[in-house]
Write a protein that holds these residues in place. Sequence first.
Motif, PDB file in Angstrom:
ATOM      1  N   VAL A  34      48.892 -55.814  11.347  1.00  0.00           N
ATOM      2  CA  VAL A  34      48.922 -57.197  11.509  1.00  0.00           C
ATOM      3  C   VAL A  34      47.797 -58.026  11.242  1.00  0.00           C
ATOM      4  CG1 VAL A  34      49.525 -58.782  13.352  1.00  0.00           C
ATOM      5  CG2 VAL A  34      50.910 -56.573  13.094  1.00  0.00           C
ATOM      6  N   TRP A  45      54.186 -58.394  10.953  1.00  0.00           N
ATOM      7  CA  TRP A  45      55.172 -57.618  11.809  1.00  0.00           C
ATOM      8  C   TRP A  45      56.552 -58.061  11.417  1.00  0.00           C
ATOM      9  CZ3 TRP A  45      55.469 -58.493  17.867  1.00  0.00           C
ATOM     10  CH2 TRP A  45      56.363 -57.372  18.538  1.00  0.00           C
ATOM     11  N   PHE A  55      49.776 -51.663  16.783  1.00  0.00           N
ATOM     12  CA  PHE A  55      49.474 -52.663  15.700  1.00  0.00           C
ATOM     13  C   PHE A  55      48.016 -52.450  15.230  1.00  0.00           C
ATOM     14  CE2 PHE A  55      52.614 -54.530  18.521  1.00  0.00           C
ATOM     15  CZ  PHE A  55      53.690 -54.907  17.668  1.00  0.00           C
TER      16      PHE A  55
END
Length: 382
Positions: A34, A45, A55
């Motif tokens: 991300v 995402w 992430f």
Amino acid sequence: MFLVLAVGLALVALCSGGSGGSGQKKTAARRLVVEVSESHCGRGWTRPEPGVQTFDLHNTSDGAAEVYLEDPGSHAVYGEVEGIGPGTTRQLTVRVGKGAYAFMCVPDDADAVTGPTVRVTGGRRGPGAAPVSEHDLIPPALAYQKWVGGGLSTAVRLSADLKDAIDRGDLAAARSAWLPAHLQYERLGAAYDAFGDADGEINGTDAGLADGVHDKEFTGFHRIEYGLWHGESASGLRAPAAALVKALTGLRDSWAQSRMDPAQLGLRAHEILENTVQFELTGRTDYGSGSNLATARANLDGTREVLSRLRPLLTTRYADLPGLDRELTRAGQALDGSRHDGRPAALDRLTRAQRERIDSLLDDLVERLASVATLCDPRRTV
């Protein structure tokens, strides 16, 4: 910086914790890159699915930033990472479930930016916490500061009793008076940063002093402790005792004009017992009285005082607050149970089992209080 990162990760640990027995098969977290930037915050995402998600937050900007994963409607925070440097990647692991999410990117020198909303259609999300503002922290900080003022007055009175005993040459009475005076000061732990240089005069150690315990800059409670338990005469202790009372009196008299930083109150609650583990449970601050465990108990009392002011904020934000209360009680019982002949025991009088239990309980509390520091850390939203 290390402390900030450690505190930040405490909330992540809460968010990513699963349930189930030891025999239950664990599902590996999905990985997703991300972007962290002012122009493309949260980009990457796609195709959200419920479950544990890792992430890889990659900062493509030219400055450091912190990132929150929040509910864009309620602004409840489900995870955060601080201090992501330019061009670097940091991980955030959370359990996502039914609901809306958005990343908020907060650059050091620019306005906060909220990325696109992502909706997860199934599953159970991890716990979130409504952000705390500095305005929220002002009432508990003012209440705590008022309590500290009363505590300083008591510390001045008890230290004057210590000085009087030394002045009349009654060193046995002085040894009896030293501990309650010192413990009273130790209970004021969350205010040490606001005490400034006065804290070093009142409760400093000989660490870093060229002549150690014989250095003229070694002052305060521990200087007197060393003398009382190492055969120093009353005449040699009169000046340090007078200086201690003077420093405490000056701190008390100026305290009404001092201002604690409300934003630091939660962090201070964590640091009290962190310092206890580092200095008291290792015996590094014992100058002869053998009172480290009594000091640890006073620090525990001081932690409770801070938490009592923060409780209205924590009740709706910290799901494990009852567990924290239980562990505080257990730690207090363990410390009280270590007493010997009705008096606080020295560390070397503990059995191995007692010492391991106390160490374990205090270590666990430090971890739990890291979550308090995180939840009470004001977050930038602009």
